[in-house]
Design an enzyme around this catalytic site. Sequence first.
Site, PDB file in Angstrom:
ATOM      1  N   TYR A   1      25.438  16.497  47.323  1.00  0.00           N
ATOM      2  CA  TYR A   1      24.669  16.130  46.131  1.00  0.00           C
ATOM      3  C   TYR A   1      24.829  14.679  45.689  1.00  0.00           C
ATOM      4  O   TYR A   1      24.216  14.270  44.702  1.00  0.00           O
ATOM      5  CB  TYR A   1      25.024  17.047  44.952  1.00  0.00           C
ATOM      6  CG  TYR A   1      26.504  17.115  44.632  1.00  0.00           C
ATOM      7  CD1 TYR A   1      27.169  16.036  44.060  1.00  0.00           C
ATOM      8  CD2 TYR A   1      27.235  18.258  44.886  1.00  0.00           C
ATOM      9  CE1 TYR A   1      28.510  16.097  43.758  1.00  0.00           C
ATOM     10  CE2 TYR A   1      28.580  18.341  44.582  1.00  0.00           C
ATOM     11  CZ  TYR A   1      29.218  17.248  44.022  1.00  0.00           C
ATOM     12  OH  TYR A   1      30.562  17.304  43.736  1.00  0.00           O
TER      13      TYR A   1
ATOM     14  N   LYS B   1      25.368  24.585  31.123  1.00  0.00           N
ATOM     15  CA  LYS B   1      25.995  25.827  31.585  1.00  0.00           C
ATOM     16  C   LYS B   1      25.265  27.030  30.987  1.00  0.00           C
ATOM     17  O   LYS B   1      25.048  27.090  29.776  1.00  0.00           O
ATOM     18  CB  LYS B   1      27.472  25.862  31.165  1.00  0.00           C
ATOM     19  CG  LYS B   1      28.316  24.718  31.721  1.00  0.00           C
ATOM     20  CD  LYS B   1      28.504  24.848  33.223  1.00  0.00           C
ATOM     21  CE  LYS B   1      29.480  25.949  33.574  1.00  0.00           C
ATOM     22  NZ  LYS B   1      30.875  25.657  33.212  1.00  0.00           N
TER      23      LYS B   1
ATOM     24  N   CYS C   1      39.598  66.193  50.286  1.00  0.00           N
ATOM     25  CA  CYS C   1      40.315  67.218  51.058  1.00  0.00           C
ATOM     26  C   CYS C   1      41.386  67.926  50.252  1.00  0.00           C
ATOM     27  O   CYS C   1      42.095  68.789  50.792  1.00  0.00           O
ATOM     28  CB  CYS C   1      40.920  66.600  52.317  1.00  0.00           C
ATOM     29  SG  CYS C   1      42.279  65.450  51.970  1.00  0.00           S
TER      30      CYS C   1
ATOM     31  N   CYS D   1      41.122  64.326  56.567  1.00  0.00           N
ATOM     32  CA  CYS D   1      40.295  63.956  55.410  1.00  0.00           C
ATOM     33  C   CYS D   1      38.971  63.380  55.920  1.00  0.00           C
ATOM     34  O   CYS D   1      38.943  62.278  56.482  1.00  0.00           O
ATOM     35  CB  CYS D   1      41.032  62.931  54.555  1.00  0.00           C
ATOM     36  SG  CYS D   1      40.169  62.470  53.037  1.00  0.00           S
TER      37      CYS D   1
ATOM     38  N   CYS E   1      43.342  64.508  46.421  1.00  0.00           N
ATOM     39  CA  CYS E   1      42.196  63.832  47.050  1.00  0.00           C
ATOM     40  C   CYS E   1      40.904  64.562  46.697  1.00  0.00           C
ATOM     41  O   CYS E   1      40.806  65.781  46.875  1.00  0.00           O
ATOM     42  CB  CYS E   1      42.390  63.798  48.563  1.00  0.00           C
ATOM     43  SG  CYS E   1      40.974  63.118  49.460  1.00  0.00           S
TER      44      CYS E   1
ATOM     45  N   LYS F   1      23.903  23.860  39.717  1.00  0.00           N
ATOM     46  CA  LYS F   1      25.356  23.660  39.641  1.00  0.00           C
ATOM     47  C   LYS F   1      26.011  24.821  40.381  1.00  0.00           C
ATOM     48  O   LYS F   1      26.272  25.877  39.811  1.00  0.00           O
ATOM     49  CB  LYS F   1      25.831  23.608  38.188  1.00  0.00           C
ATOM     50  CG  LYS F   1      27.280  23.195  38.039  1.00  0.00           C
ATOM     51  CD  LYS F   1      27.656  23.064  36.573  1.00  0.00           C
ATOM     52  CE  LYS F   1      29.091  22.563  36.441  1.00  0.00           C
ATOM     53  NZ  LYS F   1      30.073  23.470  37.055  1.00  0.00           N
TER      54      LYS F   1
ATOM     55  N   GLU G   1      19.580  19.528  39.418  1.00  0.00           N
ATOM     56  CA  GLU G   1      20.143  20.219  40.577  1.00  0.00           C
ATOM     57  C   GLU G   1      20.869  21.477  40.120  1.00  0.00           C
ATOM     58  O   GLU G   1      21.393  21.527  39.006  1.00  0.00           O
ATOM     59  CB  GLU G   1      21.143  19.314  41.321  1.00  0.00           C
ATOM     60  CG  GLU G   1      20.562  18.004  41.787  1.00  0.00           C
ATOM     61  CD  GLU G   1      21.647  17.002  42.171  1.00  0.00           C
ATOM     62  OE1 GLU G   1      21.285  15.867  42.488  1.00  0.00           O
ATOM     63  OE2 GLU G   1      22.846  17.351  42.119  1.00  0.00           O
TER      64      GLU G   1
ATOM     65  N   ASP H   1      28.659  27.141  42.094  1.00  0.00           N
ATOM     66  CA  ASP H   1      30.013  27.489  41.664  1.00  0.00           C
ATOM     67  C   ASP H   1      30.935  27.498  42.874  1.00  0.00           C
ATOM     68  O   ASP H   1      31.227  28.544  43.461  1.00  0.00           O
ATOM     69  CB  ASP H   1      29.996  28.861  40.983  1.00  0.00           C
ATOM     70  CG  ASP H   1      31.264  29.108  40.187  1.00  0.00           C
ATOM     71  OD1 ASP H   1      31.991  28.136  39.919  1.00  0.00           O
ATOM     72  OD2 ASP H   1      31.521  30.272  39.833  1.00  0.00           O
TER      73      ASP H   1
ATOM     74  N   CYS I   1      45.413  58.948  49.874  1.00  0.00           N
ATOM     75  CA  CYS I   1      45.422  60.280  50.465  1.00  0.00           C
ATOM     76  C   CYS I   1      46.124  60.162  51.820  1.00  0.00           C
ATOM     77  O   CYS I   1      45.648  59.439  52.709  1.00  0.00           O
ATOM     78  CB  CYS I   1      43.997  60.794  50.651  1.00  0.00           C
ATOM     79  SG  CYS I   1      43.930  62.330  51.621  1.00  0.00           S
TER      80      CYS I   1
END
Length: 669
Positions: free
Chosen positions: A226, A313, A410, A431, A407, A116, A114, A118, A425
Amino acid sequence: MATTHDPAQEIQELIQKINHLNYQYYQNSVSEIPDQEFDLMLKRLEELEEQHPDLRQPHSPTQRVGGTITKNFETVTHKWPMLSLSNTYSEEEMREFDKRVRKIVGDEVEYVCEQKFDGVAISLTYENGKFVQGATRGDGTRGDNITANVRTIHDVPLQAHGNDFPELFEVRGEVFMPLRVFEQLNAEREEYGEQLLANPRNATSGTLKQQDSSVVASRKLGCFCYSFHTAHSHFETHSESLQAVQKWGFKVSDTWRKCSSIEGVLDYINEWESRRFELPIATDGVVVKVNSYALQEELGFTAKSPRWAIAYKYAAMSAATKLTGVQYQVGRTGAVTPVALLEPVHLAGTVVKRASLHNANEIQRLDLRLGDTVFVEKGGEIIPKITEVDFSKRPTDSEPILYPSHCPACQTELVRTEGEANFYCPNEKGCPPQIKAKLEHFISRKAMNIDGLGPETIEQLYSTGLVNNVADLYDLTFEQLVQLERMGEKSANNILKSLEKSKETPYDRVLFALGIRFVGSTVAKKLAEALPDLQALRGATYEELIAINEIGDRIAQSIIEYFQEPAHVELVERLKAAGLQFESQHTAPEIQSDRLAGETFVISGVFESVSRDELQQLIVSHGGKVVSSISKKLSYLVAGDKMGPSKLEKAEKLGIRILSESEFLSMIE
């Protein structure tokens, strides 16, 4: 559906029908009826349950919508221990596992492989087919009771299908956050200047421990089951149990496979090392189990793990490439986010050209310089990130990356609030990327849901000067729209119709659409519940705001600052004049008594047995009135946990009677 005169019968019919439709939609991806028809059925069920609370059933689909506040999670003992698995990382170790198994039980061994996933392991308990408890793994012997939160997960059936299951059984599964939901959540957090979640597993774990189950519901968690447990042998093999629980309505990933030898197991592991990136959820390996329950019993357990199962793993995938540049993006709130530009490199099934650097602190922490050779990984197999620099390959003439002082869009000087990682900004009215991002947020599905408008049309409207803020959208005319490039009469009319329809959007979504910093969709709902109109929100003090569940110091300050800006006040007034909803449409609860007639209440804090919204409805239904501020005229302060200290101090100073949760409930018994 035709209704009956018997409410109990109608409720039962609605529950069965809606549960069936939910199963078809969430398990089989089949929509049997239009969304509107489904919503009407659910609303009818809610009405009947409100009218007949004694007929409300715990497995009713209305119990999935969230709203239960849990102050403390009760500790429960697992009937069958939830042990962890031993890990292995190589083919050689897998062959050693196979040899140990065959040495004890012989060569006739079948395995089940199966994915695994996370996520977070969970235990689901059922009595007579009805879901009664959801618990975390905890220490393997005891876990937290998170039943209210698990009820919001659509993959978990509240009532098992069929009737061939034991009276009492438990199903184990992995709760996960789909990658698209995780990416969206992190995008929102980045836009609000909040710390990003490391991976989907952390996001899932944090979500399941939320005190407010409506937050859990909004995160759209999934669950793959599972394993199956019951007091007596019900199946001979693990594979039979997987097929059975799927038949009973549980979601089982179709990626599992039965293998007759260790060679088949290794083939499965090798196949999915690359295929796993095609899945919509994060995985980090493969779980291998002996299929026969009789052989599992013979193999037994060590102190920490079963001898009949093991987890393979996969190694974290990393790649080395060169940093060629840094690009700075300006978001809706003005946050300036650096993005690393990389020489293209293959990683985890995709070609990576960019990686997030998050903020200036991260560049400094890595001591990153242009031309550096860097190692890139995918966080949770999703977001590319730079993990370290190969200093041995650093060019001798390299120079540190200097974060821009102005920025990039602008040229306004950037600001950085004390205690925050991001630069911003402040030129929100001039902007361009900020303005366009605010417009795109406003029209998005979770906000005003305005069909016909997309990024390209927003770009046209902005570049032609027709729209500079969200209120300008409601001044658009047919003549203006049809003059736009690639805009026909039909499209123009559709946009105008959608803008008109958006005026029906509920108050909480309008608040979210405004784009107030740190006010996401969940926070907007909390605000709309506690402060039912625009006037109440604009007049709310800092103390009143932080007393609202889920509203902290930073959010409260952001709301106050938003309405202190004259341009924002003018914008909101224009939207209100255009016909948008700035008042909550919650219907008043049915009057049950006049015990609290003439009394006024302020509610503050978090409560154990009822939510704040339920508490407010109880006060109103018994003739009382809920107000937002403390004054000499106030009758009672209902005080829960984590209430604002200034509010408590003011009530004590004015001699207001302070009630605990139990004292208030005793008043209306």
